[in-house]
Write a protein that holds these residues in place. Structure first.
Motif, PDB file in Angstrom:
ATOM      1  N   THR A 195      -7.902  -8.066 -12.985  1.00 57.49           N
ATOM      2  CA  THR A 195      -8.725  -6.979 -12.442  1.00 57.49           C
ATOM      3  C   THR A 195      -7.796  -5.791 -12.139  1.00 57.49           C
ATOM      4  O   THR A 195      -6.570  -5.936 -12.115  1.00 57.49           O
ATOM      5  CB  THR A 195      -9.388  -7.411 -11.129  1.00 57.49           C
ATOM      6  OG1 THR A 195      -8.325  -7.695 -10.187  1.00 57.49           O
ATOM      7  CG2 THR A 195     -10.253  -8.639 -11.311  1.00 57.49           C
ATOM      8  N   ASP A 196      -8.397  -4.631 -11.839  1.00 60.91           N
ATOM      9  CA  ASP A 196      -7.578  -3.469 -11.491  1.00 60.91           C
ATOM     10  C   ASP A 196      -6.676  -3.790 -10.303  1.00 60.91           C
ATOM     11  O   ASP A 196      -5.509  -3.427 -10.269  1.00 60.91           O
ATOM     12  CB  ASP A 196      -8.473  -2.263 -11.161  1.00 60.91           C
ATOM     13  CG  ASP A 196      -9.080  -1.652 -12.431  1.00 60.91           C
ATOM     14  OD1 ASP A 196      -8.674  -2.064 -13.543  1.00 60.91           O
ATOM     15  OD2 ASP A 196      -9.951  -0.774 -12.299  1.00 60.91           O
ATOM     16  N   GLU A 197      -7.221  -4.481  -9.328  1.00 60.20           N
ATOM     17  CA  GLU A 197      -6.434  -4.808  -8.124  1.00 60.20           C
ATOM     18  C   GLU A 197      -5.251  -5.710  -8.498  1.00 60.20           C
ATOM     19  O   GLU A 197      -4.138  -5.547  -7.993  1.00 60.20           O
ATOM     20  CB  GLU A 197      -7.305  -5.520  -7.069  1.00 60.20           C
ATOM     21  CG  GLU A 197      -8.362  -4.641  -6.418  1.00 60.20           C
ATOM     22  CD  GLU A 197      -9.494  -4.232  -7.384  1.00 60.20           C
ATOM     23  OE1 GLU A 197      -9.799  -5.018  -8.322  1.00 60.20           O
ATOM     24  OE2 GLU A 197     -10.043  -3.132  -7.217  1.00 60.20           O
ATOM     25  N   GLU A 198      -5.508  -6.662  -9.395  1.00 66.62           N
ATOM     26  CA  GLU A 198      -4.418  -7.558  -9.803  1.00 66.62           C
ATOM     27  C   GLU A 198      -3.344  -6.797 -10.583  1.00 66.62           C
ATOM     28  O   GLU A 198      -2.151  -7.042 -10.424  1.00 66.62           O
ATOM     29  CB  GLU A 198      -4.981  -8.729 -10.628  1.00 66.62           C
ATOM     30  CG  GLU A 198      -5.699  -9.747  -9.746  1.00 66.62           C
ATOM     31  CD  GLU A 198      -6.570 -10.728 -10.529  1.00 66.62           C
ATOM     32  OE1 GLU A 198      -6.990 -11.727  -9.920  1.00 66.62           O
ATOM     33  OE2 GLU A 198      -6.858 -10.485 -11.726  1.00 66.62           O
TER      34      GLU A 198
ATOM     35  N   SER B 213      -3.337   5.868  -9.963  1.00 64.97           N
ATOM     36  CA  SER B 213      -3.950   5.500  -8.683  1.00 64.97           C
ATOM     37  C   SER B 213      -2.877   5.078  -7.671  1.00 64.97           C
ATOM     38  O   SER B 213      -3.100   5.115  -6.471  1.00 64.97           O
ATOM     39  CB  SER B 213      -4.966   4.361  -8.869  1.00 64.97           C
ATOM     40  OG  SER B 213      -4.286   3.127  -9.009  1.00 64.97           O
TER      41      SER B 213
ATOM     42  N   ARG C 241      -4.140   3.069 -13.718  1.00 68.78           N
ATOM     43  CA  ARG C 241      -3.623   2.231 -12.628  1.00 68.78           C
ATOM     44  C   ARG C 241      -2.384   2.884 -12.011  1.00 68.78           C
ATOM     45  O   ARG C 241      -2.236   2.951 -10.799  1.00 68.78           O
ATOM     46  CB  ARG C 241      -3.261   0.808 -13.113  1.00 68.78           C
ATOM     47  CG  ARG C 241      -4.359  -0.089 -13.645  1.00 68.78           C
ATOM     48  CD  ARG C 241      -5.706  -0.026 -12.978  1.00 68.78           C
ATOM     49  NE  ARG C 241      -5.712   0.115 -11.562  1.00 68.78           N
ATOM     50  CZ  ARG C 241      -6.591   0.894 -10.886  1.00 68.78           C
ATOM     51  NH1 ARG C 241      -7.522   1.575 -11.510  1.00 68.78           N
ATOM     52  NH2 ARG C 241      -6.532   0.977  -9.583  1.00 68.78           N
TER      53      ARG C 241
ATOM     54  N   ARG D 100       3.191  -3.005  -8.635  1.00 69.59           N
ATOM     55  CA  ARG D 100       4.009  -2.838  -7.414  1.00 69.59           C
ATOM     56  C   ARG D 100       5.155  -3.841  -7.389  1.00 69.59           C
ATOM     57  O   ARG D 100       6.285  -3.521  -7.033  1.00 69.59           O
ATOM     58  CB  ARG D 100       3.143  -3.040  -6.168  1.00 69.59           C
ATOM     59  CG  ARG D 100       2.211  -1.877  -5.863  1.00 69.59           C
ATOM     60  CD  ARG D 100       1.553  -2.100  -4.509  1.00 69.59           C
ATOM     61  NE  ARG D 100       0.517  -1.132  -4.232  1.00 69.59           N
ATOM     62  CZ  ARG D 100       0.744   0.127  -3.812  1.00 69.59           C
ATOM     63  NH1 ARG D 100       1.984   0.553  -3.651  1.00 69.59           N
ATOM     64  NH2 ARG D 100      -0.257   0.943  -3.562  1.00 69.59           N
TER      65      ARG D 100
ATOM     66  N   ASP E  62      -2.630  -3.657 -10.183  1.00 67.91           N
ATOM     67  CA  ASP E  62      -1.902  -2.847  -9.194  1.00 67.91           C
ATOM     68  C   ASP E  62      -0.841  -3.694  -8.485  1.00 67.91           C
ATOM     69  O   ASP E  62       0.297  -3.254  -8.288  1.00 67.91           O
ATOM     70  CB  ASP E  62      -2.865  -2.269  -8.149  1.00 67.91           C
ATOM     71  CG  ASP E  62      -3.801  -1.226  -8.751  1.00 67.91           C
ATOM     72  OD1 ASP E  62      -3.642  -0.910  -9.947  1.00 67.91           O
ATOM     73  OD2 ASP E  62      -4.691  -0.732  -8.025  1.00 67.91           O
ATOM     74  N   THR E  63      -1.216  -4.898  -8.112  1.00 66.40           N
ATOM     75  CA  THR E  63      -0.265  -5.794  -7.432  1.00 66.40           C
ATOM     76  C   THR E  63       0.911  -6.097  -8.355  1.00 66.40           C
ATOM     77  O   THR E  63       2.070  -6.080  -7.946  1.00 66.40           O
ATOM     78  CB  THR E  63      -0.981  -7.109  -7.031  1.00 66.40           C
ATOM     79  OG1 THR E  63      -2.096  -6.756  -6.221  1.00 66.40           O
ATOM     80  CG2 THR E  63      -0.062  -8.051  -6.269  1.00 66.40           C
TER      81      THR E  63
ATOM     82  N   GLN F 263       0.844  -1.193   0.000  1.00 65.15           N
ATOM     83  CA  GLN F 263       0.000   0.000   0.000  1.00 65.15           C
ATOM     84  C   GLN F 263       0.878   1.241   0.000  1.00 65.15           C
ATOM     85  O   GLN F 263       2.095   1.151   0.094  1.00 65.15           O
ATOM     86  CB  GLN F 263      -0.929   0.008   1.217  1.00 65.15           C
ATOM     87  CG  GLN F 263      -0.195  -0.131   2.523  1.00 65.15           C
ATOM     88  CD  GLN F 263      -1.158  -0.383   3.667  1.00 65.15           C
ATOM     89  OE1 GLN F 263      -2.354  -0.528   3.442  1.00 65.15           O
ATOM     90  NE2 GLN F 263      -0.667  -0.409   4.868  1.00 65.15           N
TER      91      GLN F 263
END
Ligand code: SAM
Length: 375
Positions: free
Chosen positions: A337-340, A88, A85, A346, A342-343, A33
């Motif tokens: 997905t967007d979350e995937e 964000s 992405r 990172r 982002d991971t 995060q």
């Protein structure tokens, strides 16, 4: 820059994500995060997006003379999803490049959509409470200027913040010899003047100096900056060309450029605009003209690097000299997905190289050349 770890010389070239074990992945994704940051504590706030690797110039130090694309292009909507992405996660500056970005027919539309995005983090690194507290992105473009006269106004109206035009000579004959495109100089000059006229100034003009080719033009470039009201930036030649012609002797280093400019007229150093500024900035003793010198070869700035790059075919490159690409678009095609995503981003950013190795015995040329990465 907050919390920057001491500069290190270890070689930690990226391991491809697809070769990683589950355990590796766990240890590399500690940063789950907060604002995007690499393992050396460098905040990643600057994304360079190549929107095509086609180019209408064949600059002698960049291309072999072959034309056409080597890599695919994505739909504009896919570039925008990727930028969203990154934004964000903390990216604040987006530079559109190529290849030649003005050859991308969806460019104005893309800038219009980028202009609607807002930063997700405050300058102190805390997340904005809601979109209304975010700032507009800094949207920049690097172009050879050939098609700029007709596009400067629509790009400005769409929300472009600033522009850099590459120009390696200030006389028409040398310019055509370098670009290998006849009558290119007058078109680029018209583009620069139009960019200024529509409010995209101060225009930056980037020049790569090569010994025996255009190094006779240093003083003329200084005059050009003073006369045209543009910021001239000299860039040291890096080993990123298609035909692998780079030699240390060809590079005109910062010290030599400074000596030549000082002999022309005394230089006065200017303060950097920000911590990750790549250029050392100067004006002259009468305050007229601005010169920047970007010296990746003689004075590397890797310790303060805030950049990652996206290639036209949707691969992340964490350094110009990376040996690996990271296939973000592949993750999208697999339905991420967007979350995937982002991971994944990172995880890739944690592998950003500590530094480049230009001029060292163990230097390895990168797996792509400048025109196919995005400068
Ligand atoms: N076509 C656009 C342009 O001309 O600005 C964008 C792409 S171009 C590859 C981006 C910048 O990279 C240009 O300023 C170009 O001069 C610079 N460049 C290309 N090869 C280089 C090299 N080997 N070393 C340093 N700069 C290089």
């Amino acid at each position: 820059m907050a919390d920057l770890m001491p500069y290190t010389t270890i070689d930690d070239a990226a391991t491809p994500v697809w070769e990683r074990t589950g355990d590796d992945r766990d240890s590399d994704t500690q940063q789950v995060q907060g604002r995007l940051r690499d393992k050396l504590g460098r905040d990643i706030t600057d994304l360079r997006v190549s929107v095509t690797d086609r180019c209408n110039f064949k600059c002698v130090y960049c291309r072999t003379g072959n034309e056409g694309a080597q890599y695919a292009e994505l739909a504009i909507a896919d570039y925008l999803r990727i930028v969203r992405r990154f934004v964000s996660l903390g990216v604040e500056k987006v530079r559109l490049t190529g290849g030649e970005p003005l050859l991308q027919s969806g460019l104005v539309e893309m800038v219009r959509e980028l202009a609607k995005m807002r930063t997700a983090y405050l300058p102190d690194g805390t997340k904005v409470p809601d979109a209304a507290h975010g700032q507009p992105l800094d949207i920049a473009l690097t172009t050879n200027g050939h098609l700029l006269e007709g596009l400067a106004k629509p790009l400005k109206e769409a929300g472009l913040s600033r522009i850099t035009v590459s120009m390696d000579a200030v006389d028409a004959e040398t310019f055509a010899k370098i670009t290998r495109v006849p009558r290119s100089f007058n078109r680029v000059m018209a583009g620069i003047r139009e960019a200024k006229a529509v409010g995209l100034g101060p225009v930056k003009v980037n020049c790569v100096l090569l010994r025996g080719f255009n190094d006779g033009q240093i003083e003329q470039f200084a005059e050009f900056s003073r006369r045209e009201g543009v910021i001239v930036r000299f860039i040291e030649f890096m080993p990123l060309e298609e035909d692998r012609s780079w030699k240390p002797e060809t590079v005109i280093r910062m010290d030599e450029i400074v000596d030549r400019l000082n002999a022309y007229r005394p230089l006065v150093e200017l303060a950097p605009n920000c911590a990750s500024e790549t250029a050392k900035r100067f004006t002259f003793d009468d305050g007229l003209g601005e010169i920047g010198i970007i010296a990746p070869v003689s004075r590397p700035f890797c310790g303060a690097c805030s950049r990652v790059r996206l290639t036209s075919d949707g691969k992340i490159r964490t350094c110009l000299f990376s040996q690996n690409d990271h296939d973000l678009y592949g993750e999208m095609l697999r339905g991420g997905t967007d979350e995937e995503l982002d991971t994944y981003i990172r995880h890739v950013v944690m592998q950003k190289e500590a530094r480049h190795h230009i001029g060292e015995p163990d230097f390895q040329k990168p797996s792509r050349n400048m025109v196919h990465i995005g400068g």
